[in-house]
Design a protein around this motif. Structure first.
Motif, PDB file in Angstrom:
ATOM      1  N   ASN A   1       0.664  -0.976  -0.007  1.00  0.00           N
ATOM      2  CA  ASN A   1      -0.405   0.252  -0.148  1.00  0.00           C
ATOM      3  C   ASN A   1       0.666   1.132  -0.495  1.00  0.00           C
ATOM      4  OD1 ASN A   1      -2.107  -1.451  -0.191  1.00  0.00           O
ATOM      5  ND2 ASN A   1      -2.637  -1.061   2.762  1.00  0.00           N
ATOM      6  N   GLN A   2       2.138   1.107   0.578  1.00  0.00           N
ATOM      7  CA  GLN A   2       2.822   2.407   0.793  1.00  0.00           C
ATOM      8  C   GLN A   2       3.448   2.200  -0.609  1.00  0.00           C
ATOM      9  OE1 GLN A   2       2.991   4.601   2.835  1.00  0.00           O
ATOM     10  NE2 GLN A   2       1.272   3.606   3.892  1.00  0.00           N
ATOM     11  N   SER A   3       3.742   2.103  -1.788  1.00  0.00           N
ATOM     12  CA  SER A   3       4.225   1.586  -2.902  1.00  0.00           C
ATOM     13  C   SER A   3       5.970   0.802  -2.776  1.00  0.00           C
ATOM     14  CB  SER A   3       3.327   3.003  -3.477  1.00  0.00           C
ATOM     15  OG  SER A   3       2.810   2.752  -4.136  1.00  0.00           O
ATOM     16  N   VAL A   4       6.106   0.684  -1.557  1.00  0.00           N
ATOM     17  CA  VAL A   4       7.233  -0.002  -1.649  1.00  0.00           C
ATOM     18  C   VAL A   4       7.752  -1.139  -2.488  1.00  0.00           C
ATOM     19  CG1 VAL A   4       8.995  -0.907   0.249  1.00  0.00           C
ATOM     20  CG2 VAL A   4       7.827   1.046   1.023  1.00  0.00           C
ATOM     21  N   ILE A   5       6.592  -2.321  -2.384  1.00  0.00           N
ATOM     22  CA  ILE A   5       6.958  -3.513  -3.244  1.00  0.00           C
ATOM     23  C   ILE A   5       5.826  -3.274  -4.484  1.00  0.00           C
ATOM     24  CG2 ILE A   5       8.068  -4.865  -1.663  1.00  0.00           C
ATOM     25  CD1 ILE A   5       5.303  -5.989  -1.111  1.00  0.00           C
ATOM     26  N   PRO A   6       5.898  -3.793  -4.957  1.00  0.00           N
ATOM     27  CA  PRO A   6       4.561  -3.847  -6.463  1.00  0.00           C
ATOM     28  C   PRO A   6       3.891  -4.681  -5.714  1.00  0.00           C
ATOM     29  CG  PRO A   6       6.158  -5.103  -6.999  1.00  0.00           C
ATOM     30  CD  PRO A   6       7.549  -4.733  -5.854  1.00  0.00           C
ATOM     31  N   HIS A   7       2.517  -4.408  -6.567  1.00  0.00           N
ATOM     32  CA  HIS A   7       1.392  -5.454  -6.058  1.00  0.00           C
ATOM     33  C   HIS A   7       1.882  -7.258  -6.496  1.00  0.00           C
ATOM     34  CE1 HIS A   7      -3.200  -6.450  -6.037  1.00  0.00           C
ATOM     35  NE2 HIS A   7      -2.180  -7.096  -7.229  1.00  0.00           N
ATOM     36  N   LEU A   8       1.467  -7.477  -5.610  1.00  0.00           N
ATOM     37  CA  LEU A   8       1.530  -8.825  -5.699  1.00  0.00           C
ATOM     38  C   LEU A   8       0.410  -9.523  -5.721  1.00  0.00           C
ATOM     39  CD1 LEU A   8       3.586  -9.465  -2.588  1.00  0.00           C
ATOM     40  CD2 LEU A   8       4.209  -9.132  -4.796  1.00  0.00           C
ATOM     41  N   ALA A   9       0.698 -10.443  -6.628  1.00  0.00           N
ATOM     42  CA  ALA A   9      -0.491 -11.876  -6.945  1.00  0.00           C
ATOM     43  C   ALA A   9      -0.949 -12.791  -5.908  1.00  0.00           C
ATOM     44  CB  ALA A   9      -0.269 -12.049  -8.243  1.00  0.00           C
ATOM     45  N   PRO A  10      -2.166 -13.625  -5.831  1.00  0.00           N
ATOM     46  CA  PRO A  10      -2.284 -14.298  -4.795  1.00  0.00           C
ATOM     47  C   PRO A  10      -1.215 -15.321  -4.264  1.00  0.00           C
ATOM     48  CG  PRO A  10      -4.159 -13.678  -5.367  1.00  0.00           C
ATOM     49  CD  PRO A  10      -3.347 -12.810  -6.569  1.00  0.00           C
TER      50      PRO A  10
ATOM     51  N   LEU B   1       2.130 -13.480  -2.963  1.00  0.00           N
ATOM     52  CA  LEU B   1       1.638 -12.865  -1.916  1.00  0.00           C
ATOM     53  C   LEU B   1       2.105 -14.168  -0.563  1.00  0.00           C
ATOM     54  CD1 LEU B   1       1.541 -10.124   0.207  1.00  0.00           C
ATOM     55  CD2 LEU B   1      -1.074 -11.042  -0.151  1.00  0.00           C
ATOM     56  N   LEU B   2       1.260 -14.992  -0.625  1.00  0.00           N
ATOM     57  CA  LEU B   2       1.991 -16.702   0.335  1.00  0.00           C
ATOM     58  C   LEU B   2       2.669 -17.108  -0.325  1.00  0.00           C
ATOM     59  CD1 LEU B   2      -0.014 -19.038   1.212  1.00  0.00           C
ATOM     60  CD2 LEU B   2      -0.117 -20.230  -0.831  1.00  0.00           C
ATOM     61  N   VAL B   3       3.223 -16.889  -1.263  1.00  0.00           N
ATOM     62  CA  VAL B   3       4.757 -17.252  -1.445  1.00  0.00           C
ATOM     63  C   VAL B   3       5.674 -16.686  -0.508  1.00  0.00           C
ATOM     64  CG1 VAL B   3       6.838 -17.938  -2.747  1.00  0.00           C
ATOM     65  CG2 VAL B   3       4.883 -18.600  -3.790  1.00  0.00           C
ATOM     66  N   ASN B   4       6.344 -15.084  -0.860  1.00  0.00           N
ATOM     67  CA  ASN B   4       6.855 -14.044  -0.050  1.00  0.00           C
ATOM     68  C   ASN B   4       6.314 -14.435   1.388  1.00  0.00           C
ATOM     69  OD1 ASN B   4       7.842 -13.349  -1.839  1.00  0.00           O
ATOM     70  ND2 ASN B   4       6.952 -11.717  -2.275  1.00  0.00           N
ATOM     71  N   VAL B   5       4.689 -14.674   1.587  1.00  0.00           N
ATOM     72  CA  VAL B   5       4.840 -15.156   3.714  1.00  0.00           C
ATOM     73  C   VAL B   5       5.200 -15.673   3.653  1.00  0.00           C
ATOM     74  CG1 VAL B   5       3.188 -15.425   4.771  1.00  0.00           C
ATOM     75  CG2 VAL B   5       2.231 -13.445   3.330  1.00  0.00           C
ATOM     76  N   LEU B   6       5.544 -17.287   3.699  1.00  0.00           N
ATOM     77  CA  LEU B   6       6.110 -17.991   3.864  1.00  0.00           C
ATOM     78  C   LEU B   6       7.498 -18.752   3.806  1.00  0.00           C
ATOM     79  CD1 LEU B   6       3.919 -20.856   1.359  1.00  0.00           C
ATOM     80  CD2 LEU B   6       4.124 -20.191   3.756  1.00  0.00           C
ATOM     81  N   VAL B   7       8.094 -17.395   3.367  1.00  0.00           N
ATOM     82  CA  VAL B   7       9.571 -17.484   2.911  1.00  0.00           C
ATOM     83  C   VAL B   7       9.432 -16.597   4.632  1.00  0.00           C
ATOM     84  CG1 VAL B   7      12.148 -16.295   1.748  1.00  0.00           C
ATOM     85  CG2 VAL B   7      10.234 -17.352   0.738  1.00  0.00           C
ATOM     86  N   VAL B   8       8.684 -15.200   4.138  1.00  0.00           N
ATOM     87  CA  VAL B   8       9.364 -14.619   5.762  1.00  0.00           C
ATOM     88  C   VAL B   8       9.158 -15.262   6.616  1.00  0.00           C
ATOM     89  CG1 VAL B   8       8.574 -12.426   7.189  1.00  0.00           C
ATOM     90  CG2 VAL B   8       9.149 -12.333   4.192  1.00  0.00           C
ATOM     91  N   THR B   9       7.557 -16.025   6.824  1.00  0.00           N
ATOM     92  CA  THR B   9       7.868 -16.673   8.206  1.00  0.00           C
ATOM     93  C   THR B   9       8.687 -18.143   8.522  1.00  0.00           C
ATOM     94  OG1 THR B   9       5.700 -16.836   7.803  1.00  0.00           O
ATOM     95  CG2 THR B   9       5.834 -18.848   9.453  1.00  0.00           C
ATOM     96  N   GLY B  10       9.350 -18.666   7.203  1.00  0.00           N
ATOM     97  CA  GLY B  10      10.006 -19.388   7.385  1.00  0.00           C
ATOM     98  C   GLY B  10      11.760 -19.166   7.622  1.00  0.00           C
ATOM     99  N   GLY B  11      11.827 -17.677   7.083  1.00  0.00           N
ATOM    100  CA  GLY B  11      12.932 -17.168   8.310  1.00  0.00           C
ATOM    101  C   GLY B  11      13.415 -16.432   9.414  1.00  0.00           C
ATOM    102  N   SER B  12      11.525 -15.873  10.590  1.00  0.00           N
ATOM    103  CA  SER B  12      11.534 -15.990  11.439  1.00  0.00           C
ATOM    104  C   SER B  12      11.678 -17.290  12.611  1.00  0.00           C
ATOM    105  CB  SER B  12      10.249 -15.421  11.747  1.00  0.00           C
ATOM    106  OG  SER B  12      10.066 -15.106  13.205  1.00  0.00           O
ATOM    107  N   VAL B  13      11.032 -18.263  11.517  1.00  0.00           N
ATOM    108  CA  VAL B  13      11.305 -19.666  11.785  1.00  0.00           C
ATOM    109  C   VAL B  13      12.661 -20.477  12.389  1.00  0.00           C
ATOM    110  CG1 VAL B  13      10.928 -22.486  12.369  1.00  0.00           C
ATOM    111  CG2 VAL B  13       9.229 -20.289  11.844  1.00  0.00           C
ATOM    112  N   LEU B  14      13.528 -19.803  11.009  1.00  0.00           N
ATOM    113  CA  LEU B  14      14.759 -20.201  10.900  1.00  0.00           C
ATOM    114  C   LEU B  14      16.123 -19.409  12.164  1.00  0.00           C
ATOM    115  CD1 LEU B  14      17.428 -21.539  10.058  1.00  0.00           C
ATOM    116  CD2 LEU B  14      17.859 -20.096   7.975  1.00  0.00           C
ATOM    117  N   LEU B  15      15.371 -17.875  12.200  1.00  0.00           N
ATOM    118  CA  LEU B  15      16.326 -17.125  13.507  1.00  0.00           C
ATOM    119  C   LEU B  15      15.658 -17.649  14.457  1.00  0.00           C
ATOM    120  CD1 LEU B  15      17.984 -15.355  12.664  1.00  0.00           C
ATOM    121  CD2 LEU B  15      15.794 -13.531  13.538  1.00  0.00           C
ATOM    122  N   MET B  16      14.240 -18.314  15.376  1.00  0.00           N
ATOM    123  CA  MET B  16      13.854 -18.968  16.021  1.00  0.00           C
ATOM    124  C   MET B  16      14.641 -19.887  16.347  1.00  0.00           C
ATOM    125  SD  MET B  16      10.628 -19.767  17.101  1.00  0.00           S
ATOM    126  CE  MET B  16      10.475 -21.877  16.394  1.00  0.00           C
TER     127      MET B  16
END
Length: 311
Positions: free
Chosen positions: A138-147, A150-165
């Motif tokens: 919404n802040q135009s930092v990243i382009p519009h993501l297809a569903p 978006l799901l893949v990026n959510v899983l990647v960021v979630t995996g990064g947080s779990v990996l850091l844990m």
């Protein structure tokens, strides 16, 4: 200073302690490498403008070690795990079964609660990752993501947080301990070289009095923090005397040290976790509402968490 250098020499002479320190340093290097891997398609100028205009996101970027400013795959840091741990601690006060597990089952009960915290951190990380990506979109930092993207990026960021844990857990087990705290500490000091470089580039002889005043204030604040953190109240404890035959035992007087600041930095981290979850969960909840009520979908959240404006 002689005692300090003697202890340093002991550290390098002890093979077990040296191996633990080297393992901890290696894990922190892996953390810094992960923090430099960005999500593709970033508008760096817009992202810098958003972070510089918001003290809240600047503080989050400080605790994530620059993960938000680079929009890395570990941009959430260990925030979801800390939030889950705090939630589990609060639940142990409200749910009798969890309270009994903590106080009566000993180490096995604490390990179960830790496992519950790890499992709970996964959905929390997914909600925060989804909200963060929608906010940046919404802040135009990243382009519009297809569903699907978006799901893949959510899983990647979630995996990064779990990996850091997981990295924090293995530092606590095979390193020198307190893995999560060390990751937060490494994220904070990782910005020191850039800050020193900016200070050197903007250095001016005319501002030396301002620099001296700032240095004096920093020293006073650090001294006050250390003084309050180390302050303790000594509660006197006296053991009664016992007479056994012709001998008298006991009668020893000692004290029980109680720290003035028992919680440490937990309240600050708790407040940041609540603000982060509240800010980033709004877009996710709106999407869930649209999935549940497709006939009358609510207006998608386009507000800015920075200045409170709506689009």
């Amino acid at each position: 200073m002689n005692t300090f250098w003697t202890k340093i020499a002991i550290v390098f002479k002890d093979p077990v302690l040296k191996r633990r320190i080297l393992f901890t340093l290696g894990a922190l290097i892996v953390f810094r490498l992960l923090a430099s891997i960005p999500v593709p398609g970033i508008d760096v100028s817009t992202l810098d403008k958003m972070i510089n205009s918001s003290q809240f996101f600047g503080m989050l970027d400080l605790f994530s070690g620059g993960g938000i400013s680079r929009l890395s795959i570990v941009m959430l840091g260990v925030g979801p795990y800390i939030t889950a741990s705090i939630i589990m601690q609060l639940l142990t006060m409200m749910i009798p079964s969890l309270k009994n597990m903590l106080h009566e089952e000993g180490e096995a009960g604490r390990q179960k609660l830790s496992q519950y915290s790890r499992v709970l951190s996964v959905p929390l990380a997914m909600i925060q990752a989804l909200g963060f990506l929608i906010l940046l979109e919404n802040q135009s930092v990243i382009p519009h993501l297809a569903p699907f993207v978006l799901l893949v990026n959510v899983l990647v960021v979630t995996g990064g947080s779990v990996l850091l844990m997981w990295i924090g857990e293995i530092i606590s087990e095979f390193g020198i301990g307190n893995g999560v705290s060390l990751i937060i500490f490494a994220g904070i000091i990782a910005r020191l070289p850039g800050t020193v470089g900016q200070f050197a580039a903007a250095f001016s002889m005319a501002n030396i009095p301002v620099y001296l005043v700032g240095l004096a204030v920093a020293i006073v604040v650090i001294g006050a923090v250390v003084y309050i953190t180390e302050a303790e109240r000594s509660v006197p404890v006296t053991y009664a005397k016992q007479v056994r035959g012709n001998k008298v035992y006991g009668g020893v007087s000692t004290y029980l040290p109680l720290r003035l600041n028992q919680a440490g930095v937990i309240p600050i981290i708790f407040a940041l976790s609540i603000l982060l979850f509240q800010t980033l969960s709004q877009p996710s909840f709106h999407i869930l509402q649209m999935c549940w009520w497709p006939r009358t979908p609510p207006k998608l959240w386009h507000g800015s968490a920075i200045n409170g404006s709506t689009a």
